[in-house]
Design a protein around this motif. Structure first.
Motif, PDB file in Angstrom:
ATOM      1  N   SER A 426      42.230  44.223  42.577  1.00 36.53           N
ATOM      2  CA  SER A 426      40.874  44.523  43.043  1.00 36.53           C
ATOM      3  C   SER A 426      40.717  44.321  44.542  1.00 36.53           C
ATOM      4  O   SER A 426      39.801  44.887  45.156  1.00 36.53           O
ATOM      5  CB  SER A 426      39.854  43.642  42.313  1.00 36.53           C
ATOM      6  N   VAL A 427      41.609  43.559  45.163  1.00 40.77           N
ATOM      7  CA  VAL A 427      41.510  43.323  46.607  1.00 40.77           C
ATOM      8  C   VAL A 427      41.676  44.633  47.379  1.00 40.77           C
ATOM      9  O   VAL A 427      40.993  44.866  48.380  1.00 40.77           O
ATOM     10  CB  VAL A 427      42.537  42.276  47.058  1.00 40.77           C
ATOM     11  N   ALA A 559      32.305  33.205  48.593  1.00 47.12           N
ATOM     12  CA  ALA A 559      32.121  33.661  47.219  1.00 47.12           C
ATOM     13  C   ALA A 559      31.862  32.506  46.266  1.00 47.12           C
ATOM     14  O   ALA A 559      31.272  32.706  45.191  1.00 47.12           O
ATOM     15  CB  ALA A 559      33.350  34.448  46.773  1.00 47.12           C
ATOM     16  N   THR A 560      32.308  31.312  46.632  1.00 51.10           N
ATOM     17  CA  THR A 560      32.207  30.169  45.717  1.00 51.10           C
ATOM     18  C   THR A 560      31.866  28.902  46.471  1.00 51.10           C
ATOM     19  O   THR A 560      31.895  28.859  47.702  1.00 51.10           O
ATOM     20  CB  THR A 560      33.550  29.939  44.993  1.00 51.10           C
ATOM     21  N   ASP A 564      34.973  25.712  43.100  1.00 45.83           N
ATOM     22  CA  ASP A 564      34.956  26.837  42.154  1.00 45.83           C
ATOM     23  C   ASP A 564      36.029  27.863  42.476  1.00 45.83           C
ATOM     24  O   ASP A 564      36.444  28.031  43.629  1.00 45.83           O
ATOM     25  CB  ASP A 564      33.595  27.535  42.178  1.00 45.83           C
ATOM     26  N   LYS A 565      36.437  28.572  41.419  1.00 49.27           N
ATOM     27  CA  LYS A 565      37.367  29.679  41.584  1.00 49.27           C
ATOM     28  C   LYS A 565      36.598  30.993  41.620  1.00 49.27           C
ATOM     29  O   LYS A 565      35.585  31.151  40.934  1.00 49.27           O
ATOM     30  CB  LYS A 565      38.382  29.707  40.442  1.00 49.27           C
ATOM     31  N   ALA A 566      37.083  31.933  42.435  1.00 45.13           N
ATOM     32  CA  ALA A 566      36.478  33.260  42.487  1.00 45.13           C
ATOM     33  C   ALA A 566      36.943  34.078  41.285  1.00 45.13           C
ATOM     34  O   ALA A 566      37.962  33.773  40.661  1.00 45.13           O
ATOM     35  CB  ALA A 566      36.865  33.958  43.791  1.00 45.13           C
ATOM     36  N   GLY A 571      40.748  44.911  35.414  1.00 47.30           N
ATOM     37  CA  GLY A 571      40.538  46.351  35.408  1.00 47.30           C
ATOM     38  C   GLY A 571      39.439  46.831  36.336  1.00 47.30           C
ATOM     39  O   GLY A 571      39.256  48.046  36.498  1.00 47.30           O
ATOM     40  N   ALA A 572      38.683  45.916  36.927  1.00 46.25           N
ATOM     41  CA  ALA A 572      37.588  46.313  37.818  1.00 46.25           C
ATOM     42  C   ALA A 572      38.139  46.737  39.176  1.00 46.25           C
ATOM     43  O   ALA A 572      39.168  46.224  39.634  1.00 46.25           O
ATOM     44  CB  ALA A 572      36.605  45.160  37.993  1.00 46.25           C
ATOM     45  N   ARG A 573      37.438  47.658  39.827  1.00 45.24           N
ATOM     46  CA  ARG A 573      37.880  48.107  41.150  1.00 45.24           C
ATOM     47  C   ARG A 573      37.685  47.031  42.198  1.00 45.24           C
ATOM     48  O   ARG A 573      38.466  46.942  43.156  1.00 45.24           O
ATOM     49  CB  ARG A 573      37.118  49.375  41.555  1.00 45.24           C
ATOM     50  N   ASN A 574      36.664  46.211  42.044  1.00 42.19           N
ATOM     51  CA  ASN A 574      36.353  45.183  43.031  1.00 42.19           C
ATOM     52  C   ASN A 574      36.240  43.820  42.370  1.00 42.19           C
ATOM     53  O   ASN A 574      35.955  43.716  41.176  1.00 42.19           O
ATOM     54  CB  ASN A 574      35.035  45.490  43.752  1.00 42.19           C
ATOM     55  N   SER A 575      36.443  42.779  43.170  1.00 48.74           N
ATOM     56  CA  SER A 575      36.180  41.425  42.697  1.00 48.74           C
ATOM     57  C   SER A 575      34.681  41.257  42.486  1.00 48.74           C
ATOM     58  O   SER A 575      33.868  42.038  42.999  1.00 48.74           O
ATOM     59  CB  SER A 575      36.687  40.403  43.715  1.00 48.74           C
ATOM     60  N   ALA A 576      34.288  40.235  41.724  1.00 47.69           N
ATOM     61  CA  ALA A 576      32.879  40.062  41.380  1.00 47.69           C
ATOM     62  C   ALA A 576      32.006  39.898  42.618  1.00 47.69           C
ATOM     63  O   ALA A 576      30.945  40.539  42.756  1.00 47.69           O
ATOM     64  CB  ALA A 576      32.722  38.865  40.452  1.00 47.69           C
ATOM     65  N   PHE A 577      32.425  39.034  43.536  1.00 44.99           N
ATOM     66  CA  PHE A 577      31.612  38.771  44.732  1.00 44.99           C
ATOM     67  C   PHE A 577      31.506  39.999  45.621  1.00 44.99           C
ATOM     68  O   PHE A 577      30.400  40.392  46.035  1.00 44.99           O
ATOM     69  CB  PHE A 577      32.218  37.602  45.511  1.00 44.99           C
TER      70      PHE A 577
END
Length: 636
Positions: A426-427, A559-560, A564-566, A571-577
Motif C-alpha cells: 500500500s505504500v 498516523a499513531t 500504537d502500530k499503523a 489488499g487496499a491501495r492505501n494504508s488506513a491513515f
C-alpha cells in the motif's frame, strides 16, 4: 534554489551558518555571509577587509554555542533574499551558475538595510567602486531613479511638447495619482538627453499655485517649460498672471496639472488658451503597473524608518488600498498605508529590542494589522502580478505555499530485503496518489516539478533528500510511509533495514529533525505514516534531548500515538491513515473555508479513522503554522 549555486557558493552559506553558530546567534544573517566571503574573495582582501574587521561589526556572543558542532542556525529573511538576488545577478550576467562573486554583488547592492551593509559603512567601503571592480555598475540612488509604470503617458506628454506650434499639456487626475511624478519622469529624460532634439537642454520649472501667495515670484527663462500644479487657480490673481496669454500665443510652453474634469474644461474653454492646450488624462495605475511604483516610492520610508519591505507587503497594500481611508488615489494611497505599516514595524522592533544590525522587515502582517486597526477586515485572497506575464494578474492566497519556493518530499518504503520485515504494497499507492493530489492543477498547492518521490530508498538516497530539503525558502512538506521502529527513539525503515540491526540500518527520525533545522524554509510540515509515529510528537514536546522546540514554524502529523502500530488493510491501495488523508484532500471539508488549513486536518482524520476502528492520529505545531493551508478545499 541551491541547485543553481556552484560548490564554492554553497560553501559560503554553509560556512556562514557555522560562523553564526560559533557566535551563539539564533540565525544566520548577511553579516555572517560577508564574514564567510572574506576568506574566498580577493576583491575584499584587496580592500583591506579582513575577518577581524568584519567580526568587530557583528554582535558579540549572545549565548553559548550548543554542544552539537553540526547545528546550523536558520537563514534570516535578509539572507534568504541574498540567495535570490545572487541568482538574479548570475542570470543577468549570463553565467551558468551562481558563484561567490554573485553573492558579493548581491550584498553590495543592498540599501543599508542589513548587517552587511552596516559593516560596509563602518569600514568606509565605497560600494560603487567595489561593484566597478566586479564589472557591475552601481544601482541608481532613489533621487536618480526614473519614473516606472508610466511609459505610455510619458511618451504622449513628450509628443505634445515637441509638436509644431509649441502646444502645452493639461494633465488631469486625482490627487496622488502621479501627475507630479510624470513631470519628474520627463525631467529625468530631458536631463539625460533621452528626448527629441526640440526638448534637449530645456529646463522644467515646477510651481504649486496652492502654496504660493500673490507676492511670490517665479524665476523662469524664455525656453523653460513651466509646470504648474493647482493650475485651476490661473484664473485668479496669481504670480503667474499673463501665463494664459503666453500659452495662447505660443511664447511659453507649460504643463498644467488639475485634479478634476471641471477644472480641465474651464481651462480648455479659456479664451486665451483655447486650442493651445492638449489634455492628457492620468489615471490610476493597474495592479501590474503599481507594483514597481510602490517599490520605488517606498525608498524614502525605508531610509527613514530603517526597515526592509517584503514584496508581499506591497501586494497586500496595492490590493486593499482602496479600502484605506485617504483622500489620495493610487499609488499615493497605497504608499500612505505602507508608510503607516512601516511606522508600526519600527515601533514593534524597538519594543522587542531588535538588534540594530538586523533591520526589521515590513511584511504583509504589518499591512494587515494597520488595516484591522482601521476596522477593515482583510480577506485571505490576494491578487498578484503573474510572473509569466508582467501585464497579467492572478489570484493567490498568502496562506498557501509559494509554489516556486516550496517543495514536497515523499518517501516510502514498500519493499524490504530482510525477509523478517513484511513488504507493504500500500505504500506504493500512497506515494503515487499523494503526489497526484498535492500537485493537482486545480486544488493542489505544490508545483508538479517540486514534488519529489523516493520509493524504496536506501542510504545512497539520503544525501539527495538532504539536498532537496535545503532548497525551499517558503514551505517544505516531508512525508514518510513504511515500517517504523521504536528503539530509544523513532527509526524509519529503508529498503536495506534489517530487523536485527534497526538502529544502524534505519533512518533515525533525529536526522529528519536536523534536515528541518538546517533548511532555510520558514514553514515545515512532517507527516509520518508508520508504527510508533507518535514518538516524533514527544520530540517536539521536549521529552527527548534535542527536541524540536527550537524549530520555528514546524508541524508534525502522525498516523499513531507513541505506542500504537499503523494499519495497512490487506489488499487496499492505501494504508488506513493515508487513505483518510487523501479523502480529506480529494473531497474537501464541507462547511469549511476555501482552503484546507493543516489545523483542520486532525479533526477530520480522527472522525474518519475512529469510524473505521483504526488508531487515532496525533499532531503538534509551533508558532502559528496551523494557519498554513496545504490544499484548496474541493468542497467549496
Amino acid at each position: 534554489m541551491f541547485e543553481k549555486f556552484d560548490a564554492a557558493a554553497r560553501r559560503v552559506f554553509l560556512s556562514a551558518q557555522e560562523e553564526a553558530h560559533k557566535l551563539g546567534h539564533d540565525y544566520m544573517d548577511t553579516g555572517h555571509v560577508l564574514l564567510s566571503l572574506v576568506t574566498v574573495s580577493e576583491v575584499l582582501r584587496e580592500e583591506g577587509i579582513t575577518r577581524q574587521r568584519v567580526l568587530l561589526g557583528l554582535p558579540g556572543v549572545e549565548r553559548p554555542a550548543s554542544a552539537d558542532p553540526g547545528a546550523s542556525p536558520p537563514f534570516s529573511r535578509l539572507a534568504k533574499e541574498i540567495c535570490r538576488l545572487a541568482v538574479v545577478e548570475s542570470e543577468m550576467a549570463g553565467d551558468g551558475e551562481v558563484g561567490p562573486e554573485h553573492i558579493l554583488i548581491a550584498l553590495l547592492r543592498q540599501r543599508d538595510q542589513d548587517s552587511a551593509s552596516r559593516i560596509f559603512k563602518q569600514l568606509g567601503v565605497d560600494r560603487a567602486e567595489l561593484l566597478a571592480k566586479l564589472g557591475r555598475p552601481p544601482g541608481p540612488s532613489g533621487a536618480e531613479l526614473p519614473v516606472v509604470g508610466r511609459d505610455r503617458e510619458l511618451q504622449r506628454l513628450t509628443q505634445i511638447l515637441v509638436r509644431r506650434g509649441r502646444y502645452s499639456a493639461l494633465l488631469t487626475g486625482p490627487a496622488g495619482v502621479g501627475k507630479s511624478e510624470l513631470v519628474r519622469g520627463l525631467r529625468y529624460r530631458v536631463e539625460r538627453s533621452q528626448v527629441p532634439q526640440q526638448l534637449r537642454g530645456r529646463k522644467l520649472v515646477t510651481v504649486d499655485l496652492r502654496r504660493m501667495g500673490p507676492d511670490d515670484r517665479v524665476d523662469v527663462g524664455p525656453e523653460d517649460v513651466i509646470c504648474v500644479d493647482g493650475a485651476e487657480r490661473l484664473k485668479g490673481d496669481t504670480p503667474l498672471n499673463g501665463l494664459a496669454y503666453e500659452i495662447g500665443t505660443g511664447n511659453r510652453q507649460a504643463i498644467l496639472m488639475v485634479r478634476d474634469k471641471a477644472a480641465q474644461d474651464s481651462l480648455l474653454d479659456d479664451p486665451w488658451m483655447h486650442g493651445r492646450l492638449i489634455p492628457l488624462a492620468v489615471e490610476e495605475p493597474s495592479l501590474a503597473q503599481v507594483m514597481p511604483m510602490l517599490r520605488e516610492g517606498m525608498v524614502p520610508a525605508v531610509e527613514h524608518y530603517e526597515v526592509r519591505v517584503d514584496a508581499e507587503a506591497l501586494l497586500v497594500a496595492a490590493v486593499h488600498a482602496d479600502r484605506y481611508e485617504s483622500d489620495l488615489a493610487l499609488p499615493a494611497r497605497a504608499l500612505e498605508l505602507l508608510d503607516e505599516a512601516a511606522a508600526l514595524t519600527r515601533v514593534r522592533a524597538d519594543t522587542r529590542h531588535h538588534e540594530i544590525w538586523d533591520f526589521p522587515t515590513l511584511g504583509a502582517e504589518e499591512v494587515v494589522a494597520v488595516l484591522e486597526m482601521a476596522g477593515i477586515p482583510v480577506p485571505v485572497v490576494d491578487v498578484v502580478p503573474d510572473a509569466g506575464s508582467p501585464a497579467a494578474v492572478r489570484v493567490v492566497n498568502r496562506l498557501l505555499p509559494a509554489p516556486s519556493e516550496s517543495a514536497a518530499i515523499l518517501i516510502g518504503t514498500a519493499s524490504y530485503r530482510d525477509a523478517r520485515l513484511p513488504d507493504l504494497p500500500s505504500v506504493a499507492g500512497n506515494l503515487a496518489d499523494l503526489r497526484e493530489v498535492l500537485s493537482d492543477p486545480k486544488h493542489g498547492a505544490f508545483a508538479p516539478d517540486r514534488v519529489h518521490v523516493f520509493a524504496d530508498p536506501g542510504w545512497a538516497d539520503i544525501p539527495k533528500i538532504a539536498e532537496l530539503a535545503a532548497e525551499p525558502l517558503d514551505t517544505l512538506l516531508l512525508y514518510y510511509a513504511g515500517h517504523g521502529f521504536s528503539e530509544e527513539g523513532l527509526y524509519l525503515g529503508l529498503s536495506e533495514t534489517t530487523a536485527a540491526h534497526v538502529e544502524v540500518t534505519s533512518l533515525p527520525y533525529a536526522q529528519i529533525r536536523r534536515l528541518i533545522q538546517r533548511s532555510p524554509c520558514r514553514r515545515c510540515v512532517v507527516i509520518l505514516d508508520c508504527c510508533y509515529a507518535g514518538t516524533a510528537i514527544e520530540f517536539m514536546a521536549g521529552d527527548e534531548p534535542g527536541g524540536e522546540l527550537d524549530i520555528k514554524g514546524a508541524y508534525v502529523l502522525t498516523a499513531t500515538a507513541r505506542t500504537d502500530k499503523a494499519h495497512a488493510p490487506e489488499g487496499a491501495r492505501n494504508s488506513a491513515f493515508t487513505a483518510a488523508l487523501l479523502r480529506v484532500l480529494r473531497d474537501g471539508i464541507s462547511g469549511g473555508g476555501e482552503l484546507i488549513r493543516i489545523e483542520a486536518l486532525l479533526p477530520e482524520l480522527t472522525r474518519d479513522l475512529r469510524a473505521g476502528g483504526f488508531p487515532l492520529p496525533r499532531q503538534r505545531a509551533t508558532d502559528t503554522i496551523g494557519d498554513l493551508a496545504i490544499h484548496r478545499n474541493p468542497a467549496v
